[in-house]
Design an enzyme around this catalytic site. Structure first.
Site, PDB file in Angstrom:
ATOM      1  N   ASP A 118     -53.332  65.752  -2.522  1.00 37.44           N
ATOM      2  CA  ASP A 118     -52.104  65.074  -2.918  1.00 37.44           C
ATOM      3  C   ASP A 118     -52.316  63.561  -2.925  1.00 37.44           C
ATOM      4  OD1 ASP A 118     -49.504  64.482  -3.517  1.00 37.44           O
ATOM      5  OD2 ASP A 118     -48.698  65.018  -1.552  1.00 37.44           O
ATOM      6  N   HIS A 124     -48.131  68.141  -4.648  1.00 35.16           N
ATOM      7  CA  HIS A 124     -47.127  67.438  -3.846  1.00 35.16           C
ATOM      8  C   HIS A 124     -45.945  68.337  -3.472  1.00 35.16           C
ATOM      9  CE1 HIS A 124     -45.194  63.862  -2.295  1.00 35.16           C
ATOM     10  NE2 HIS A 124     -44.150  63.997  -3.096  1.00 35.16           N
ATOM     11  N   SER A 136     -42.047  63.672   1.102  1.00 38.66           N
ATOM     12  CA  SER A 136     -42.265  62.622   0.112  1.00 38.66           C
ATOM     13  C   SER A 136     -41.568  61.336   0.562  1.00 38.66           C
ATOM     14  CB  SER A 136     -41.746  63.112  -1.239  1.00 38.66           C
ATOM     15  OG  SER A 136     -42.054  62.237  -2.281  1.00 38.66           O
TER      16      SER A 136
END
Length: 512
Positions: free
Chosen positions: A365, A421, A302
């Site tokens: 995602d 995610h 991320s």
């Protein structure tokens, strides 16, 4: 001469069917009725037999399929183990992207898969070790001491030693990244722990074929509001003369740059920027192991993925990857579900410097699709050329490995973006991925329950409760008086005493 044969009459109503013998001549209607009744009985009997046979065959086929799948999985695990023992020390440069992973992704090389999962677990450790409880007076720190970091996380055989913890501060609002305690007296009001630097021990280095220096970056804890907070604009890497770059058109997202380079002179944990902490530690470790084969592997998920790419660029751009005799230590990034970091010129500069990046993404995602929703590497070249001067024209770097959570029979068909995610879900998908269009099949004994550690993504029949990872009694313990209190922790690691010396030695700007 003809011989008269006796007339023999066969009847469906003879013995065994409830009729008389010799039979009477039945009327057409009763005969038809009895005949139909017999055929119905026969049909039911045959159908019943066939049904039982089909059920038995289906059960047998299912058992055979299960045995076949288990045999294939065992074979894959055996092959993977043999591959690790046979090849890792000999082909680590290929695994680190020396040839841009050509021919290693479809079908995926089993050794590459296992290495991706291993580095992904090192990134996951950043989440598992982070104290994000606002009721803790240590909120925003690592929950474990550096010397027992991996042991405390149940990874005693990883074979790495953490040499340094990393801290960051920022002048932008990132509520889902920077956690703060509700206690009036806290360890720091501006700093947060964001990752660590680790180096492989002697035994692991022998297995890997080199001494590996790993940097792992933490991302946001759960929700994805940080996307809105950070999606600002591109600015030159060399702005404010913080990161040197000979090309002023090389740009990165301003929020990532702030997070990487900001510092707070009044805080002992972030009086040096994350950048300064990284570069000084890398330089020290390269000098320490300069007589060995080395690699620098950077991983993150991320927002941590963006920091991984940015720090990899910085290490090579400033020459911190060079040994004393001038050898270049290969630098590789294993990125998980990361956003775009810079513009096309940043991509070209990064790849031209020899930094290798492999990005693992779930196609459903949202995060890898931002920033640069409208102007990115997927639009026609002419449009890219026209938009390259805009502060919102981004480009991904490196090689992309696409995964699809809908291929896993273990996961729910859900619309939850945080599930798409989730890092543990990515590692599960890696474990079952063998190539595009190939059957999803777990290649190791990696526990699927890990997917639900901080998510609700596994199908219910696996009986794994969602969000099951919890601290016992929420970290509360009984003191000698029998009262429930938060335990004291050892003193948090400060920066090395010779940090200022290393800053000057590297020519990094610092007023501290």
């Amino acid at each position: 001469m003809a011989i008269a044969l006796p007339k023999i009459v066969f009847s469906l109503t003879g013995h065994g069917y409830g009729g008389e013998f010799p039979p009477k001549k039945p009327s057409p209607t009763p005969l038809l009725r009895r005949k139909n009744r017999f055929q119905g009985v026969k049909t039911v009997q045959i159908t019943s037999v066939l049904s039982k046979t089909n059920e038995s065959m289906a059960s047998t086929i299912t058992d055979l399929d299960r045995e076949e799948q288990e045999a294939e999985e065992q074979k894959m695990r055996r092959t993977g183990t043999e591959s690790n023992e046979r090849r890792l020390a000999d082909c680590w440069r290929e695994i680190q992207g020396q040839d841009d992973w050509i021919g290693m992704l479809d079908p995926i090389d089993p050794l590459l898969r296992s290495e991706l999962i291993r580095y992904g677990e090192m990134a996951q450790a950043c989440y598992d070790a982070f104290d994000f409880d606002p009721f803790s007076k240590y909120c925003g720190t690592c929950r474990f001491i550096r010397r027992r970091f991996f042991d405390s996380l149940g990874l005693p055989n990883l074979g790495y030693e953490v040499t340094r913890y990393l801290y960051a501060t920022s002048n932008i609002n990132l509520p889902n990244f920077f956690k703060k305690s509700r206690w009036p007296k806290v360890w720091s009001r501006n700093a947060n722990w964001i990752g660590y630097v680790a180096v492989s021990d002697d035994e692991t280095s022998a297995r890997l074929g080199r001494r590996d220096i790993t940097i792992a970056w933490r991302g946001t804890v759960t929700r994805l509001e940080w996307i809105v907070d950070l999606m600002d604009f591109l600015r030159p890497i060399s702005s404010d003369k913080i990161i040197p770059c000979p090309d002023p058109t090389v740009k990165a997202e301003s929020g990532f740059l702030n997070l990487y380079t900001d510092k707070d002179e009044n805080c002992r944990f972030c009086k040096y920027s994350a950048r300064e902490q990284i570069l000084t530690e890398i330089r020290k470790l390269i000098q320490q192991y300069s007589n060995e084969d080395l690699s620098i592997t950077i991983t993150g998920h991320s927002l941590g993925s963006a920091l991984a790419i940015l720090s990899a660029y910085d290490i090579v751009e400033t020459g911190q990857h060079l040994t004393q005799d001038g050898r270049a230590v290969p630098v590789c990034v294993f990125s998980f579900s990361g956003p775009r970091v810079g513009n096309v010129r940043f991509k070209e500069r990064l790849e031209g410097l020899g930094v290798k990046v492999l990005r693992v993404v779930n196609v459903h995602d949202t995060v890898p699709k931002v920033p640069g929703v409208f102007f990115n590497e997927q639009v026609p070249k002419l449009v890219q050329k026209m938009a390259e001067g805009l502060p919102w024209c981004y480009s991904h770097v490196g090689i992309e490995l696409q995964l699809d959570h809908k291929n896993s029979p273990f996961l729910k068909d859900t619309g939850g973006p945080t599930n798409f995610h989730n890092l543990e879900a990515h590692l599960h998908l890696l474990d079952g991925y063998h190539g595009k269009g190939k059957r999803f099949m777990l290649s190791s004994k990696r526990d699927i329950a890990l997917v639900n550690k901080a998510a609700d993504f596994l199908k219910d029949h696996h009986l794994v409760p969602p969000f099951w990872r919890q601290d016992e009694n929420k970290g509360m313990v009984r003191n000698h008086e029998g009262r429930w209190v938060q335990p004291e922790r050892p003193k948090l690691d400060d920066h090395p005493t010779d940090m200022h010396h290393h800053i000057k030695q590297l020519g990094l700007t610092s007023d501290s």
